[in-house]
Scaffold this active site. Sequence first.
Site, short mmCIF file in Angstrom:
data_model
loop_
_atom_site.label_atom_id
_atom_site.label_comp_id
_atom_site.label_asym_id
_atom_site.label_seq_id
_atom_site.Cartn_x
_atom_site.Cartn_y
_atom_site.Cartn_z
N VAL A 86 0.97 -1.21 0.16
CA VAL A 86 0.08 -0.03 0.11
C VAL A 86 0.87 1.40 0.22
O VAL A 86 1.81 1.44 0.71
CB VAL A 86 -0.93 0.26 1.20
CG1 VAL A 86 -1.84 1.24 1.35
CG2 VAL A 86 -1.78 -1.20 1.27
N LYS A 87 0.65 2.16 -1.07
CA LYS A 87 1.46 3.35 -0.86
C LYS A 87 0.45 4.63 -0.37
O LYS A 87 -0.44 4.78 -0.40
CB LYS A 87 1.35 3.88 -2.48
CG LYS A 87 2.47 2.99 -3.32
CD LYS A 87 2.44 3.42 -4.64
CE LYS A 87 3.28 4.80 -4.90
NZ LYS A 87 3.48 5.17 -6.41
N ILE A 88 1.24 4.98 0.72
CA ILE A 88 0.75 6.14 1.31
C ILE A 88 1.70 7.21 1.41
O ILE A 88 3.03 7.33 1.36
CB ILE A 88 0.79 5.78 3.04
CG1 ILE A 88 0.03 4.42 3.26
CG2 ILE A 88 0.26 6.74 4.00
CD1 ILE A 88 -1.41 4.44 3.37
#
Length: 218
Positions: A86-88
Amino acid sequence: MKFFLDTANIDQIKEARDLGVLDGVTTNPSLMAKEGITGKDNIRKHYEEICKIVDGDVSAEVIATEYEEMVEEGEYLAEIADNIVVKIPMIKDGVKAIRHLSDNGIKINCTLVFSAGQAILCAKAGASYVSPFIGRIDDINWNGMQLIHDIAEIYAVQGFETEILAASIRSSLHIVESARNGADVVTCPLDAILGMLKHPLTDIGLEKFLADHKNAQK
């Protein structure tokens, strides 16, 4: 150093895989839109297709910018496949979300990083990857490669396990320089990877070998 392809284009992903150098893929909303992929269900199906092609990590970016929404969206994305990361974004609520999601076994790629201080926060929060944007730093006349070098040095001194994922790669030279300065991963367009194949002396040498072989058959 691992090679990730920065795209949502299925044909390019397959070409990189068939070349034998593909370790993963990174995507973002802009790359999805570029391929005409819109709507929650269609985006999910596209991620599922990518994850079937790629054995390594596939980064999927959240759209939300507030903590609770980022956590909810991150959990949703992580359910798509075991190799989803997951890219945050590197914002205050993003750091909080990284801590929560990583504590719950979800791998995180902290994106939009432009300083060593931000990279330290990524590692402290438990991100699996930190993504400094090299090309965008160079665009404003700062030194993107110096940032990679600084982060690598800090991480080595402090024993951080977060991997440095050099992003916003614009050329084959960026790939080589990222490797030289300590990046663990580069994510880049297919053209930048293919550009590493090219050298005029290779072409000249091959042409001579083939000509010599042809003459030897006469």
